[in-house]
Design an enzyme around this catalytic site. Structure first.
Site, PDB file in Angstrom:
ATOM      1  N   GLY A  21       0.801  -1.221   0.000  1.00  6.83           N
ATOM      2  CA  GLY A  21       0.000   0.000   0.000  1.00  6.83           C
ATOM      3  C   GLY A  21       0.830   1.266   0.000  1.00  6.83           C
ATOM      4  N   ALA A  22       1.969   1.246  -0.684  1.00  2.00           N
ATOM      5  CA  ALA A  22       2.890   2.386  -0.659  1.00  2.00           C
ATOM      6  C   ALA A  22       2.588   3.414  -1.741  1.00  2.00           C
ATOM      7  CB  ALA A  22       4.328   1.895  -0.796  1.00  2.00           C
ATOM      8  N   ASN A  23       1.426   3.322  -2.375  1.00  3.83           N
ATOM      9  CA  ASN A  23       1.085   4.283  -3.423  1.00  3.83           C
ATOM     10  C   ASN A  23       0.513   5.588  -2.872  1.00  3.83           C
ATOM     11  OD1 ASN A  23      -1.146   2.125  -3.097  1.00  3.83           O
ATOM     12  ND2 ASN A  23      -2.262   3.934  -3.797  1.00  3.83           N
ATOM     13  N   GLY A  27       1.814   4.464   3.663  1.00  4.52           N
ATOM     14  CA  GLY A  27       2.775   3.655   2.916  1.00  4.52           C
ATOM     15  C   GLY A  27       3.715   4.496   2.077  1.00  4.52           C
ATOM     16  N   SER A 137      -4.599  -0.636  14.211  1.00  3.94           N
ATOM     17  CA  SER A 137      -5.262   0.654  14.420  1.00  3.94           C
ATOM     18  C   SER A 137      -5.772   0.714  15.846  1.00  3.94           C
ATOM     19  CB  SER A 137      -6.441   0.799  13.451  1.00  3.94           C
ATOM     20  OG  SER A 137      -7.305   1.850  13.846  1.00  3.94           O
ATOM     21  N   TYR A 163     -14.269  -3.376  10.297  1.00  5.78           N
ATOM     22  CA  TYR A 163     -12.940  -2.764  10.299  1.00  5.78           C
ATOM     23  C   TYR A 163     -12.224  -3.079  11.601  1.00  5.78           C
ATOM     24  CZ  TYR A 163      -9.226   0.731  10.216  1.00  5.78           C
ATOM     25  OH  TYR A 163      -7.992   1.347  10.256  1.00  5.78           O
TER      26      TYR A 163
END
Length: 296
Positions: A21-23, A27, A137, A163
């Site tokens: 998720g580094a976009n 991330g 989280s 979640y």
């Protein structure tokens, strides 16, 4: 660690990190900080167009690889493509989305946030030399895992509870991985981190009035930047001498922002029998046998 920021990351020259998720969001900020410290970073992302833009900004030390955590075939393909890395950061996630199913029929949040990362870690661990960091989280406190119904097939769907379940699963997985690595005599470590309240694209996908309210909240002083939100995972991923199985998060304003440090978590996460059952159910659902001992 008082006052610790990403500027305090030790030199990471010669080390390779996989960041899911580094976009965007945490991330992208983590990848930016790691490259700035000299690391090579693999941006493992579903949206490779956005990831390419991040990599172009970061330069030759950043490379992009396709990874869709909501599709186990993609997880397997990505894992096969990785030749080796020092650290895996399980960062990607979805929050409070409407009821959707992954390519394998899992509820989207448990499927992406936990099951996809569980399978990825199992497949990559033999190639990881140092540690795994899994991002949970503070809202794991909402979780109430129903191990016979992780995919919300029997219960009326609640997007926030789902979640919370996925983030509680992240926490319990990270703690159990640390326990199993220790029992196997492995030098590899597992940590869990959470960002506190950081302004990212994670807020804005509920398709309810909450999207508007969260965007307004993101502009208030109580919310920290995505760069600061990445500090706990960066601390866990880079600092030497840490105790495996530790949960890190912000240490100010009830854990919502500030420098990273040890944080408390929901008591159920210490129940070894529940963690073991979650592990077994995750193996069953993903079809991936996670043998920590054979992973070295």
């Amino acid at each position: 660690m008082s006052g610790w920021t990403s500027a305090n990351i030790p030199d990471q020259t010669g080390r390779t990190f996989v960041v899911t998720g580094a976009n965007s969001g945490l991330g992208a900020e983590a990848a930016t900080a790691l490259v700035g410290a000299g690391a090579e970073v693999i941006l493992a992302c579903r949206n490779t167009v956005k990831a390419d833009a991040v990599a172009q900004r970061l330069g030759p030390k950043a490379t992009v690889a396709k990874l869709d955590l909501a599709d186990l075939a993609s997880v397997r393909s990505f894992a096969e493509s990785v030749t080796g890395a020092d650290v895996l950061i399980n960062n990607a996630g979805l929050m409070a989305v409407p009821l959707q199913r992954t390519a394998d029929g899992f509820e989207m949040q448990i499927g992406t946030n936990h099951l996809g990362h569980f399978a990825l870690t199992a497949l990559l661990l033999p190639k990881i030399s140092d540690r795994v960091v899994t991002v949970s989280s503070g809202l794991h406190q909402l979780g109430n895992l129903q191990l016979d119904d992780l995919n919300w097939e029997k219960r009326r769907y609640n997007r926030w509870r789902a979640y919370g379940d996925s983030k509680l699963a992240n926490l319990m997985f990270g703690l159990e991985l640390a326990h199993r690595l220790r029992d196997a005599g492995s030098s590899k470590q597992s940590f869990v981190a959470h960002p506190g309240y950081a302004a990212t694209e994670l807020q804005g996908r509920t398709e309810t009035v909450m999207d508007f309210l969260m965007k307004l909240t993101n502009k208030t002083p109580m919310v920290q930047s995505a760069a600061a939100g990445a500090w706990p995972e960066l601390y866990a991923a880079t600092m030497p001498g840490l105790e495996s199985g530790t949960y890190y998060g912000p240490t100010q304003f009830f854990g919502l922002h500030g420098a990273p440090g040890r944080n408390r978590y929901k008591k159920i996460a210490d129940d070894a029998s529940v963690r073991a059952r979650l592990w077994e159910e995750s193996e069953k659902l993903t079809g991936v046998t996670f043998d920590v001992a054979s992973a070295g």
